[in-house]
Write an enzyme that holds these catalytic residues in place. Structure first.
Site, PDB file in Angstrom:
ATOM      1  N   HIS A  73       1.254 -44.668  24.321  1.00 16.40           N
ATOM      2  CA  HIS A  73       1.461 -44.692  22.871  1.00 16.40           C
ATOM      3  C   HIS A  73       2.083 -46.003  22.370  1.00 16.40           C
ATOM      4  CE1 HIS A  73       0.545 -40.401  21.906  1.00 16.40           C
ATOM      5  NE2 HIS A  73       0.723 -40.304  23.204  1.00 16.40           N
ATOM      6  N   GLU A 203      -1.945 -34.261  18.355  1.00 10.50           N
ATOM      7  CA  GLU A 203      -2.205 -34.438  19.791  1.00 10.50           C
ATOM      8  C   GLU A 203      -2.921 -33.200  20.289  1.00 10.50           C
ATOM      9  OE1 GLU A 203      -1.707 -33.672  23.846  1.00 10.50           O
ATOM     10  OE2 GLU A 203      -0.433 -32.620  22.430  1.00 10.50           O
TER      11      GLU A 203
END
Length: 558
Positions: A73, A203
């Protein structure tokens, strides 16, 4: 007509290099800027060519938001800001700001200093990138400019992880990043204000999976580790430095203390100290239990878990080692794996997702011969376990049916009378051992109750009928029936000393509630027929008696 446009630059139908471009109300926001751990070339970074064609990046992008410090990320951030060229604001929480550069530098050392990879960011680039970071507090509304505002919410997952709400006028987007709705031993559950965004970006790595309960996964994890060290094996648990590593450390520390186990547990050198420092610094991000007890006892100072030295990997005997990184793509975890892979006593437990291309993904896919650097082939004999902390994944196509075996748990109420009867027999209940209760199961209004047969008959208004089973045993004995009964009594009295055996005046024999009667055979005077009868409650004893009598009676002394 106003519209929101979403363009994944990475992680679109893929895991790794999370990077999503959102255009909302004329503003352009980049959500995460991650790296793919399975590639060693330019494919490791998101495809920034989509936005570089629009001219100067800083003029095109209004801001970058980083949800948490995991490299999938944030791993491409220095490359994006210093090598591609972005000078605008980068938003993240305070813990992410503190931990991000450490993990970036650790990975840079592995990629550049050890593997000699090119086209990679430098240590100075990491420092320059972090100067552009604006740290945000939870629930703080940050005004990026006159129209664009962002707000961070607690996501669980790892220390400092945040979900973000992005608003421009009346339009809004919520980006979850990685989040966890179940509180664990050191972090709380994700939380966000009640809101109605135009778009939710969430997600979804495990969106199509069916998970065991967290308690089942933990029990399975502890069982696997315990079995491995009991047989003298070594257990490798590849982890990332912060996050799941602390959760598993607390779990094993508690288990080792409770079971009084002596096998050593090690953690990658230096990372324990770093983790301790940041959990102390950001104690408000942990769960309520840790915050309450932190002054008296630091949950992250472990009695059984010690710092790992490379030389320990060659020590004989069982051990457990937490080593970084978590996907076995480089570093200490890969070094240890190469040493231990050839021994079938050993075990590697992958506690998290592994992206395609990594050694972790290959062994989880069933590969047992791996081509390593220098074309060396490594044969994997050690046990490989996946404990996503085990996931069963079902992805049926249209028209395809997946059948899932289930084990439903049906609550049954037990009557007080039945329990008292069991207690009266001197059998104290043990919560850890299953007990067999004889009773009548009553189902009414979708509720189940187990009651004594007497209570069931009373509730149903029925009279009791006794059901007895009778078995015939043929004995060769020319004596009279009464003498045969005496011989049966004497024999059973001598072999069944723990049971009450009686010879009744009518010539029959009883063993507890079991009745035995001797009768003449209708066709053969030298044969007697023993009628053995019992209630269903004494079926086990009745079967045992029948077997004994079928073997015959001992010969009488002459």
């Amino acid at each position: 007509m106003p519209e929101i446009r979403v363009t994944p630059l990475g992680a679109g139908q893929d895991v790794g290099r999370s990077c999503i471009l959102v255009s909302i109300g004329g503003k352009n926001v980049m959500l995460d800027c991650g790296m793919h751990m399975g590639f060693n070339d330019d494919r490791r970074f998101p495809d920034f060519s989509y936005i570089t064609r629009n001219g100067r990046l800083t003029d095109f992008l209004d801001c970058v938001i980083i949800s948490h410090f995991h490299l999938d990320h944030c791993g491409a951030l220095p490359y994006f800001s210093e090598m591609v060229g972005y000078d605008g604001p980068i938003y993240m929480t305070h813990p992410t700001q503190a931990i991000c550069p450490i993990l970036l530098e650790d990975y840079r050392k592995i990629a550049v200093d050890k593997k000699g990879e090119a086209n990679f960011f430098t240590s100075q680039m990491i420092k320059d990138c972090m100067k552009k970071v604006v740290a945000v507090h939870l629930h703080q509304t940050v005004q990026v400019d006159d129209e664009l505002e962002i707000k961070a919410y607690y996501a669980g997952h790892v220390l400092g992880a945040a979900m973000f709400q992005i608003k421009v006028g009346s339009e809004s987007v919520v980006y979850t990043g990685d989040y966890n709705m179940t509180p664990d031993r050191h972090l709380g559950a994700a939380w966000i204000d009640k809101c109605r965004p135009n778009l939710l970006i969430t997600e979804s790595t495990y969106a199509t999976t069916i998970r065991d309960s967290k308690r089942c996964r933990e029990r399975d994890f502890l069982k696997k580790v315990h079995e491995a060290v009991e047989r003298g094996g070594k257990v490798l648990i590849p982890v990332f430095a912060l996050g799941r590593a602390q959760e598993l450390c607390i779990l094993l520390e508690t288990f080792w203390e409770r079971m009084n186990l002596k096998a050593p547990i090690y953690f990658s050198t230096g990372l324990t100290e770093k983790a301790n420092h940041y959990y102390k610094l950001f104690i408000t991000w942990t769960n309520q239990k840790i915050r309450k007890t932190f002054v008296q006892r630091n949950m992250f100072e472990f009695k059984h878990i010690k710092a790992f030295d490379r030389a320990f990997a060659d020590n004989p005997g069982p051990m457990v080692v937490f080593a970084t990184p978590g996907m076995l793509h480089a570093g200490q975890s890969l070094q240890i794996f190469r040493k231990w892979a050839g021994n079938e006593k050993n075990m590697v437990i992958m506690p998290g997702y592994c992206v395609q291309g990594t050694v972790g993904h290959k062994i989880l896919s069933g590969q047992r011969k791996l081509e390593m650097e220098g074309r060396q082939v490594l044969e994997v004999k050690m046990q490989v376990e996946y404990m996503s902390f085990r996931v069963s994944c079902y992805m049926p196509a249209n028209g395809e049916t997946v059948t899932l075996p289930t084990s439903p748990s049906i609550p049954v109420g037990i009557s007080l009378g039945l329990l008292k009867r069991e207690m009266a027999q001197g059998l104290l209940p043990d919560a850890k051992k299953p007990r067999l209760l004889h009773g009548t199961l009553i189902m009414k209004d979708s509720n189940f109750r187990l009651v004594s047969s007497e209570q069931a008959l009373k509730e149903l208004g029925l009279a009791e009928h006794q059901l007895r089973f009778t078995c015939r045993v043929h004995l060769h004995d020319p004596r009279k029936e009464q003498e045969t009964a005496v011989r049966v009594y004497s024999h059973l009295k001598s072999v069944l000393k723990e049971h009450c055996v009686q010879h009744l005046p009518d010539g029959s024999v009883t063993v507890e509630s079991i009745l035995i009667q001797a009768a003449a055979h209708s066709e053969d005077p030298g044969t007697k027929v023993l009628l053995v009868s019992w209630t269903y409650q004494d079926e086990e004893l009745g079967s045992h008696l029948t077997s004994l009598l079928k073997k015959g009676l001992p010969q009488a002394a002459s």
